[in-house]
Design a protein around this motif. Sequence first.
Motif, PDB file in Angstrom:
ATOM      1  N   THR A 151       0.834  -1.201   0.000  1.00 23.43           N
ATOM      2  CA  THR A 151       0.000   0.000   0.000  1.00 23.43           C
ATOM      3  C   THR A 151       0.869   1.251   0.000  1.00 23.43           C
ATOM      4  O   THR A 151       0.646   2.183  -0.790  1.00 23.43           O
ATOM      5  CB  THR A 151      -0.936   0.008   1.212  1.00 23.43           C
ATOM      6  N   ALA A 152       1.875   1.290   0.866  1.00 26.07           N
ATOM      7  CA  ALA A 152       2.762   2.457   0.919  1.00 26.07           C
ATOM      8  C   ALA A 152       3.489   2.654  -0.405  1.00 26.07           C
ATOM      9  O   ALA A 152       3.564   3.775  -0.930  1.00 26.07           O
ATOM     10  CB  ALA A 152       3.762   2.297   2.065  1.00 26.07           C
ATOM     11  N   LEU A 153       4.018   1.568  -0.979  1.00 23.48           N
ATOM     12  CA  LEU A 153       4.667   1.676  -2.282  1.00 23.48           C
ATOM     13  C   LEU A 153       3.651   2.013  -3.372  1.00 23.48           C
ATOM     14  O   LEU A 153       3.964   2.727  -4.331  1.00 23.48           O
ATOM     15  CB  LEU A 153       5.379   0.368  -2.618  1.00 23.48           C
ATOM     16  N   GLY A 154       2.424   1.503  -3.219  1.00 23.15           N
ATOM     17  CA  GLY A 154       1.367   1.814  -4.181  1.00 23.15           C
ATOM     18  C   GLY A 154       1.040   3.297  -4.215  1.00 23.15           C
ATOM     19  O   GLY A 154       0.708   3.846  -5.279  1.00 23.15           O
ATOM     20  N   ALA A 161       2.572   7.703 -11.539  1.00 27.58           N
ATOM     21  CA  ALA A 161       1.746   7.393 -12.707  1.00 27.58           C
ATOM     22  C   ALA A 161       0.807   8.535 -13.057  1.00 27.58           C
ATOM     23  O   ALA A 161       0.493   8.751 -14.237  1.00 27.58           O
ATOM     24  CB  ALA A 161       0.951   6.113 -12.459  1.00 27.58           C
ATOM     25  N   GLU A 162       0.358   9.292 -12.048  1.00 18.50           N
ATOM     26  CA  GLU A 162      -0.617  10.354 -12.293  1.00 18.50           C
ATOM     27  C   GLU A 162       0.017  11.738 -12.400  1.00 18.50           C
ATOM     28  O   GLU A 162      -0.701  12.733 -12.506  1.00 18.50           O
ATOM     29  CB  GLU A 162      -1.681  10.327 -11.191  1.00 18.50           C
ATOM     30  N   GLY A 163       1.344  11.806 -12.352  1.00 21.98           N
ATOM     31  CA  GLY A 163       2.025  13.066 -12.601  1.00 21.98           C
ATOM     32  C   GLY A 163       2.124  14.012 -11.427  1.00 21.98           C
ATOM     33  O   GLY A 163       2.359  15.212 -11.617  1.00 21.98           O
ATOM     34  N   HIS A 164       1.966  13.521 -10.198  1.00 19.96           N
ATOM     35  CA  HIS A 164       2.151  14.350  -9.006  1.00 19.96           C
ATOM     36  C   HIS A 164       3.600  14.225  -8.528  1.00 19.96           C
ATOM     37  O   HIS A 164       4.345  13.353  -8.993  1.00 19.96           O
ATOM     38  CB  HIS A 164       1.193  13.917  -7.899  1.00 19.96           C
ATOM     39  N   SER A 165       3.983  15.076  -7.595  1.00 20.94           N
ATOM     40  CA  SER A 165       5.371  15.052  -7.127  1.00 20.94           C
ATOM     41  C   SER A 165       5.510  14.932  -5.619  1.00 20.94           C
ATOM     42  O   SER A 165       6.620  14.738  -5.114  1.00 20.94           O
ATOM     43  CB  SER A 165       6.108  16.312  -7.604  1.00 20.94           C
ATOM     44  N   LEU A 235      -1.591  15.626  -4.174  1.00 16.31           N
ATOM     45  CA  LEU A 235      -2.191  14.305  -4.055  1.00 16.31           C
ATOM     46  C   LEU A 235      -2.275  13.940  -2.586  1.00 16.31           C
ATOM     47  O   LEU A 235      -1.306  14.134  -1.846  1.00 16.31           O
ATOM     48  CB  LEU A 235      -1.316  13.276  -4.789  1.00 16.31           C
ATOM     49  N   CYS A 236      -3.427  13.424  -2.161  1.00 18.12           N
ATOM     50  CA  CYS A 236      -3.538  13.010  -0.760  1.00 18.12           C
ATOM     51  C   CYS A 236      -4.177  11.632  -0.650  1.00 18.12           C
ATOM     52  O   CYS A 236      -4.988  11.231  -1.489  1.00 18.12           O
ATOM     53  CB  CYS A 236      -4.311  14.033   0.075  1.00 18.12           C
ATOM     54  N   PHE A 237      -3.800  10.923   0.406  1.00 22.88           N
ATOM     55  CA  PHE A 237      -4.376   9.636   0.745  1.00 22.88           C
ATOM     56  C   PHE A 237      -4.908   9.723   2.170  1.00 22.88           C
ATOM     57  O   PHE A 237      -4.171  10.061   3.099  1.00 22.88           O
ATOM     58  CB  PHE A 237      -3.324   8.526   0.639  1.00 22.88           C
ATOM     59  N   ASP A 238      -6.198   9.430   2.329  1.00 19.56           N
ATOM     60  CA  ASP A 238      -6.899   9.617   3.594  1.00 19.56           C
ATOM     61  C   ASP A 238      -7.511   8.289   4.045  1.00 19.56           C
ATOM     62  O   ASP A 238      -8.387   7.744   3.380  1.00 19.56           O
ATOM     63  CB  ASP A 238      -7.983  10.683   3.413  1.00 19.56           C
ATOM     64  N   ALA A 239      -7.037   7.784   5.178  1.00 20.18           N
ATOM     65  CA  ALA A 239      -7.587   6.539   5.729  1.00 20.18           C
ATOM     66  C   ALA A 239      -8.738   6.791   6.683  1.00 20.18           C
ATOM     67  O   ALA A 239      -9.369   5.847   7.151  1.00 20.18           O
ATOM     68  CB  ALA A 239      -6.493   5.754   6.453  1.00 20.18           C
ATOM     69  N   ILE A 240      -9.021   8.068   6.979  1.00 18.75           N
ATOM     70  CA  ILE A 240     -10.107   8.382   7.914  1.00 18.75           C
ATOM     71  C   ILE A 240     -11.453   8.167   7.232  1.00 18.75           C
ATOM     72  O   ILE A 240     -12.353   7.532   7.770  1.00 18.75           O
ATOM     73  CB  ILE A 240      -9.972   9.824   8.432  1.00 18.75           C
ATOM     74  N   GLY A 241     -11.579   8.697   6.026  1.00 16.72           N
ATOM     75  CA  GLY A 241     -12.783   8.464   5.230  1.00 16.72           C
ATOM     76  C   GLY A 241     -13.911   9.406   5.568  1.00 16.72           C
ATOM     77  O   GLY A 241     -14.264  10.281   4.787  1.00 16.72           O
ATOM     78  N   GLY A 242     -14.505   9.247   6.737  1.00 15.83           N
ATOM     79  CA  GLY A 242     -15.602  10.113   7.135  1.00 15.83           C
ATOM     80  C   GLY A 242     -15.112  11.470   7.610  1.00 15.83           C
ATOM     81  O   GLY A 242     -13.928  11.680   7.863  1.00 15.83           O
ATOM     82  N   GLY A 243     -16.038  12.411   7.695  1.00 20.86           N
ATOM     83  CA  GLY A 243     -15.674  13.743   8.164  1.00 20.86           C
ATOM     84  C   GLY A 243     -15.099  14.618   7.068  1.00 20.86           C
ATOM     85  O   GLY A 243     -15.362  14.410   5.884  1.00 20.86           O
ATOM     86  N   GLU A 244     -14.263  15.595   7.445  1.00 20.48           N
ATOM     87  CA  GLU A 244     -13.833  16.638   6.518  1.00 20.48           C
ATOM     88  C   GLU A 244     -12.357  16.613   6.167  1.00 20.48           C
ATOM     89  O   GLU A 244     -11.861  17.548   5.539  1.00 20.48           O
ATOM     90  CB  GLU A 244     -14.163  18.014   7.116  1.00 20.48           C
ATOM     91  N   MET A 245     -11.616  15.560   6.543  1.00 20.34           N
ATOM     92  CA  MET A 245     -10.172  15.606   6.342  1.00 20.34           C
ATOM     93  C   MET A 245      -9.791  15.770   4.874  1.00 20.34           C
ATOM     94  O   MET A 245      -8.968  16.628   4.525  1.00 20.34           O
ATOM     95  CB  MET A 245      -9.507  14.366   6.927  1.00 20.34           C
ATOM     96  N   GLN A 308      -3.617  -4.092  -9.994  1.00 31.35           N
ATOM     97  CA  GLN A 308      -4.084  -4.513 -11.319  1.00 31.35           C
ATOM     98  C   GLN A 308      -3.835  -3.442 -12.375  1.00 31.35           C
ATOM     99  O   GLN A 308      -3.623  -3.759 -13.555  1.00 31.35           O
ATOM    100  CB  GLN A 308      -5.575  -4.853 -11.261  1.00 31.35           C
ATOM    101  N   ARG A 309      -3.838  -2.180 -11.953  1.00 37.19           N
ATOM    102  CA  ARG A 309      -3.627  -1.082 -12.905  1.00 37.19           C
ATOM    103  C   ARG A 309      -2.149  -0.861 -13.219  1.00 37.19           C
ATOM    104  O   ARG A 309      -1.812  -0.329 -14.279  1.00 37.19           O
ATOM    105  CB  ARG A 309      -4.235   0.211 -12.365  1.00 37.19           C
ATOM    106  N   LEU A 310      -1.282  -1.211 -12.287  1.00 35.63           N
ATOM    107  CA  LEU A 310       0.144  -0.959 -12.479  1.00 35.63           C
ATOM    108  C   LEU A 310       0.759  -1.978 -13.434  1.00 35.63           C
ATOM    109  O   LEU A 310       0.287  -3.102 -13.565  1.00 35.63           O
ATOM    110  CB  LEU A 310       0.864  -1.008 -11.124  1.00 35.63           C
ATOM    111  N   ASP A 311       1.837  -1.567 -14.080  1.00 37.89           N
ATOM    112  CA  ASP A 311       2.570  -2.457 -14.970  1.00 37.89           C
ATOM    113  C   ASP A 311       3.103  -3.653 -14.179  1.00 37.89           C
ATOM    114  O   ASP A 311       3.613  -3.483 -13.059  1.00 37.89           O
ATOM    115  CB  ASP A 311       3.728  -1.684 -15.595  1.00 37.89           C
ATOM    116  N   PRO A 312       2.983  -4.887 -14.696  1.00 43.10           N
ATOM    117  CA  PRO A 312       3.466  -6.071 -13.970  1.00 43.10           C
ATOM    118  C   PRO A 312       4.922  -5.968 -13.540  1.00 43.10           C
ATOM    119  O   PRO A 312       5.291  -6.439 -12.452  1.00 43.10           O
ATOM    120  CB  PRO A 312       3.252  -7.210 -14.979  1.00 43.10           C
ATOM    121  N   ALA A 313       5.765  -5.345 -14.361  1.00 45.02           N
ATOM    122  CA  ALA A 313       7.174  -5.189 -13.993  1.00 45.02           C
ATOM    123  C   ALA A 313       7.325  -4.277 -12.781  1.00 45.02           C
ATOM    124  O   ALA A 313       8.189  -4.503 -11.917  1.00 45.02           O
ATOM    125  CB  ALA A 313       7.965  -4.633 -15.178  1.00 45.02           C
TER     126      ALA A 313
END
Length: 365
Positions: A151-154, A161-165, A235-245, A308-313
């Motif tokens: 997940t962290a490497l993902g 892949a999406e052009g963020h830095s 780009l952000c990744f939020d594990a909280i889900g609910g609320g306003e984060m 599944q979306r990432l290149d197998p290599a």
Amino acid sequence: MDSLELRSTVSEGGTLRLHLEPVTLPEPGPGQLLVRIEAAPINPSDLGLMFGPADMTTLAKDGAALTARIPERAMPMMRARIGQSLAAGNEGAGTVIAAGPDQQQLVGRRVAMLGGAMYARLRLIAAKDCLPLPEGASAETGAALFVNPLTALGFTETMRAEGHSAIVHAPAASNLGQMLVRICMADGIGLVNIVRSPEQVALLRGIGAEHVIDSSTETFREDLTEAIAATGATLCFDAIGGGEMTSTILNAMEAVAARSMASYDRYGSAVLKQGYIYGALDTGPTTLRRGFGFSWSIGGWLLFHALQRLDPATVQAMRKRVVDEMDTTFASPYTARITLEQALEPETVAAYMRKSTGAKYLITP
């Protein structure tokens, strides 16, 4: 071969039952391994299958099993699994005790596994879903080499892949969050870490994190905005889900982007701000306060879909890195080790359901 599996069942009447179920496994065929499971971690994603939306205040012993009531309002989302006995445990590690004719070289080897049904004595599994561990590696070391590390490497591979830095992560003091800190430090990626207490700030700064923002402070939004300005995170990744984060993060990104606008635009900046929700620590509604213009996107992020979306290599390189750095970047400390039977004790359930920072439970069948 006879085995025992931890399984979760939902009845038509709204009762969830967590129990141990005897199963008989066939001999492994081509491409398969029979593994004696020695260690399997309890991750938040595992708890979702084990207990679903059950009201944990109704948890009770029923012989050797546990039961809990599912609120009536939550039953529609359970329709697809009513009456099904579902095996729990996404990942684990153990020793190969038998193998198909084309996999005999792995008999006696210890492997890490991903594929469900890991809270069990034995697991029949495809060899492609396993990582052979280095000689001498313990099952405990290999038990959690899939979900959090990949997940962290993902996250970083999705960023590329999406052009963020750079990335914003919340909440960031978890086992996964600490792995992400180490990855971003090694790879030169800007990372803004959102935590919930001064103790968690100290924890991440102690392993080298530069931008650690405490959401419990009065200056949280201002501090977040400046950290995003310093890293250029969109780009952000939020594990909280609910609320306003997620909303708060996107608004801070827009505030930073607006600083570079040559003139006013009623539609906001043209900078794309991407938010991904990858967990549900808060199961309430996700609230968006629209101050982030019109160039934005919010979606769900799931490890299995991302792979599944990432290149197998790329995926193969991720798996190799996890094994190479299993004792450093991707090491997982454990709070307690419990048996399958202990996983059904109400007091133990209450402990591992807290999902406290730094508290990770390991089932040792």
